[in-house]
Enzyme design. Structure first.
Site, mmCIF file in Angstrom:
data_model
loop_
_atom_site.group_PDB
_atom_site.id
_atom_site.type_symbol
_atom_site.label_atom_id
_atom_site.label_comp_id
_atom_site.label_asym_id
_atom_site.label_seq_id
_atom_site.Cartn_x
_atom_site.Cartn_y
_atom_site.Cartn_z
ATOM 1 C CG HIS A 94 4.313 -39.257 24.622
ATOM 2 N ND1 HIS A 94 3.193 -38.888 25.305
ATOM 3 C CD2 HIS A 94 4.943 -38.082 24.341
ATOM 4 C CE1 HIS A 94 3.125 -37.564 25.419
ATOM 5 N NE2 HIS A 94 4.182 -37.059 24.850
ATOM 6 C CD GLU A 148 8.066 -35.994 23.544
ATOM 7 O OE1 GLU A 148 8.607 -36.504 24.534
ATOM 8 O OE2 GLU A 148 6.991 -35.354 23.610
ATOM 9 C CG HIS A 152 10.840 -34.729 27.809
ATOM 10 N ND1 HIS A 152 10.463 -34.539 29.114
ATOM 11 C CD2 HIS A 152 9.706 -34.590 27.076
ATOM 12 C CE1 HIS A 152 9.148 -34.317 29.180
ATOM 13 N NE2 HIS A 152 8.677 -34.332 27.946
HETATM 14 P P1 5GP Z 1 0.123 -34.322 31.015
HETATM 15 O O1 5GP Z 1 -0.123 -33.088 31.774
HETATM 16 O O2 5GP Z 1 -0.663 -34.471 29.752
HETATM 17 O O3 5GP Z 1 0.204 -35.575 31.854
HETATM 18 O O4 5GP Z 1 1.636 -34.179 30.485
HETATM 19 C C1 5GP Z 1 1.989 -33.213 29.587
HETATM 20 C C2 5GP Z 1 3.453 -33.343 29.316
HETATM 21 O O5 5GP Z 1 4.202 -32.991 30.485
HETATM 22 C C3 5GP Z 1 3.934 -34.750 29.010
HETATM 23 O O6 5GP Z 1 3.709 -35.126 27.703
HETATM 24 C C4 5GP Z 1 5.389 -34.626 29.346
HETATM 25 O O7 5GP Z 1 6.078 -33.919 28.353
HETATM 26 C C5 5GP Z 1 5.340 -33.804 30.584
HETATM 27 N N1 5GP Z 1 5.203 -34.653 31.781
HETATM 28 C C6 5GP Z 1 4.047 -34.962 32.457
HETATM 29 N N2 5GP Z 1 4.319 -35.730 33.527
HETATM 30 C C7 5GP Z 1 5.662 -35.926 33.530
HETATM 31 C C8 5GP Z 1 6.541 -36.615 34.403
HETATM 32 O O8 5GP Z 1 6.155 -37.227 35.401
HETATM 33 N N3 5GP Z 1 7.853 -36.592 34.070
HETATM 34 C C9 5GP Z 1 8.321 -35.923 32.992
HETATM 35 N N4 5GP Z 1 9.652 -35.952 32.763
HETATM 36 N N5 5GP Z 1 7.536 -35.248 32.173
HETATM 37 C C10 5GP Z 1 6.216 -35.246 32.420
HETATM 38 P P1 5GP Z 2 4.539 -33.575 25.858
HETATM 39 O O1 5GP Z 2 4.959 -32.214 26.308
HETATM 40 O O2 5GP Z 2 3.148 -33.920 26.207
HETATM 41 O O3 5GP Z 2 5.587 -34.599 25.814
HETATM 42 O O4 5GP Z 2 4.397 -33.376 24.282
HETATM 43 C C1 5GP Z 2 3.268 -33.492 23.616
HETATM 44 C C2 5GP Z 2 3.363 -32.486 22.505
HETATM 45 O O5 5GP Z 2 3.674 -33.169 21.306
HETATM 46 C C3 5GP Z 2 2.092 -31.750 22.317
HETATM 47 O O6 5GP Z 2 2.385 -30.444 21.894
HETATM 48 C C4 5GP Z 2 1.434 -32.535 21.214
HETATM 49 O O7 5GP Z 2 0.593 -31.733 20.430
HETATM 50 C C5 5GP Z 2 2.628 -32.986 20.396
HETATM 51 N N1 5GP Z 2 2.378 -34.267 19.739
HETATM 52 C C6 5GP Z 2 2.570 -34.482 18.435
HETATM 53 N N2 5GP Z 2 2.240 -35.741 18.134
HETATM 54 C C7 5GP Z 2 1.822 -36.329 19.267
HETATM 55 C C8 5GP Z 2 1.356 -37.627 19.572
HETATM 56 O O8 5GP Z 2 1.247 -38.531 18.747
HETATM 57 N N3 5GP Z 2 1.064 -37.881 20.871
HETATM 58 C C9 5GP Z 2 1.172 -36.927 21.843
HETATM 59 N N4 5GP Z 2 0.852 -37.269 23.100
HETATM 60 N N5 5GP Z 2 1.608 -35.692 21.575
HETATM 61 C C10 5GP Z 2 1.934 -35.396 20.295
#
Ligand code: 5GP
Ligand code: 5GP
Length: 260
Positions: A94, A148, A152
């Site tokens: 991820h 990503e 990040h």
């Molecule tokens: P979710 O709310 O689905 O847990 O996270 C959504 C997105 O927020 C993640 O895919 C990631 O990009 C970011 N994120 C969530 N929790 C963390 C964290 O503890 N550390 C970091 N660096 N990013 C996070």
């Molecule tokens: P995060 O902010 O949670 O790191 O990033 C997730 C983002 O990447 C979301 O916008 C999600 O739609 C997109 N995405 C594309 N492919 C994937 C996948 O395979 N897994 C997840 N968790 N997110 C994906």
């Protein structure tokens, strides 16, 4: 990098001040100038220390891998296979996320350094295999990788350029071999239920480090193994025990490991 530039600038100003101070060595004004210079130098040294102390980039990285079976059968999201075909039955990457020890994290740190696929052209085959996208509509991966990097990766520019960032993350997947660690302990993606403790122990045995397991729910509401978090030191070189675990995504004591 801002800290380096600030330190270099401050260093060159200090050197210049010393030179000027030497030239004034024999002048009558030496005494009063001396005290002014030492005040200025002290001020600059304090400023340097403040820059170093306050603007630390980040403390560690989360290395996050997802189980495709749990992304795809989740009640929340639908999934689409990449345009390049169904991914292997394996964990997929991820991301690699810079984080602070207090649980917060920086994001979208440099809009001036957008994702550029030509910088990782030698890694594309490896990326498709190990960092496949499952979001809809189907894509070849660029949208996911770009997200990503921009959210990040740009916050880790003090350690990685784009190529290093992706190459290091791909290397971590090979290093941690999660599915192998689980299978060795008799934990298979077959839709059965396993104890969370056994899953954690198996990953600890295989990788040397305690993972954080994030669960989601399938359409019947069962808690299932969704993402595995491991931690990397802030120089991006070694796995470490996580300084803090993420909030949310809690699992029950027994969780499902769905097939894919
Ligand atoms: P979710 O709310 O689905 O847990 O996270 C959504 C997105 O927020 C993640 O895919 C990631 O990009 C970011 N994120 C969530 N929790 C963390 C964290 O503890 N550390 C970091 N660096 N990013 C996070
Ligand atoms: P995060 O902010 O949670 O790191 O990033 C997730 C983002 O990447 C979301 O916008 C999600 O739609 C997109 N995405 C594309 N492919 C994937 C996948 O395979 N897994 C997840 N968790 N997110 C994906």
């Amino acid at each position: 990098m801002p800290i380096k530039i600030a330190l270099i600038n401050a260093g060159s100003i200090i050197l210049k001040l010393f030179k000027v101070q030497n030239q004034l060595e024999n002048s009558e004004k030496k005494r009063s100038m001396e005290s002014k210079f030492s005040f200025l130098i002290n001020l600059l040294v304090l400023q340097c220390l403040a820059v170093v102390c306050v603007s630390q980039d980040f403390d560690f990285f989360y290395f996050v891998q997802q189980w495709p079976g749990s992304y795809c059968d989740s009640a929340k999201s639908s999934c689409c296979y990449p345009t390049t075909g169904k991914p292997a039955v394996d964990f997929g990457i991820h991301g690699l996320w810079p984080n602070y020890n207090d649980g917060s994290y920086p994001q979208n740190c440099d809009s001036g350094n957008p994702f550029d696929e030509s910088k990782i052209s030698d890694l594309i085959g490896n990326m498709r295999k190990n960092w496949p996208t499952l979001a809809c509509p189907s894509g070849s991966g660029e949208t996911f990788w770009s997200h990503e990097w921009e959210k990040h990766g740009t916050c880790s520019e003090s350690v990685f350029d784009q190529h290093n960032y992706f190459e290091t993350t791909l290397g971590l997947k090979q290093q941690t071999k999660l599915l192998q660690a689980l299978k060795t302990a008799g934990i298979n993606p077959d839709g059965s239920t396993y104890s969370l403790e056994n899953i954690k122990d198996a990953i600890k045995e295989g990788t040397g480090h305690t993972p954080w397991i994030e669960c989601n729910r399938d359409s019947s509401g069962n808690s299932q193994l969704y993402q595995v978090y491991l931690c990397l030191d802030n120089s991006g070189s070694i796995l470490i025990e996580c300084p803090v675990f993420p909030r949310g995504g809690k699992c029950g004591p027994e969780i499902e490991f769905p097939s894919f």
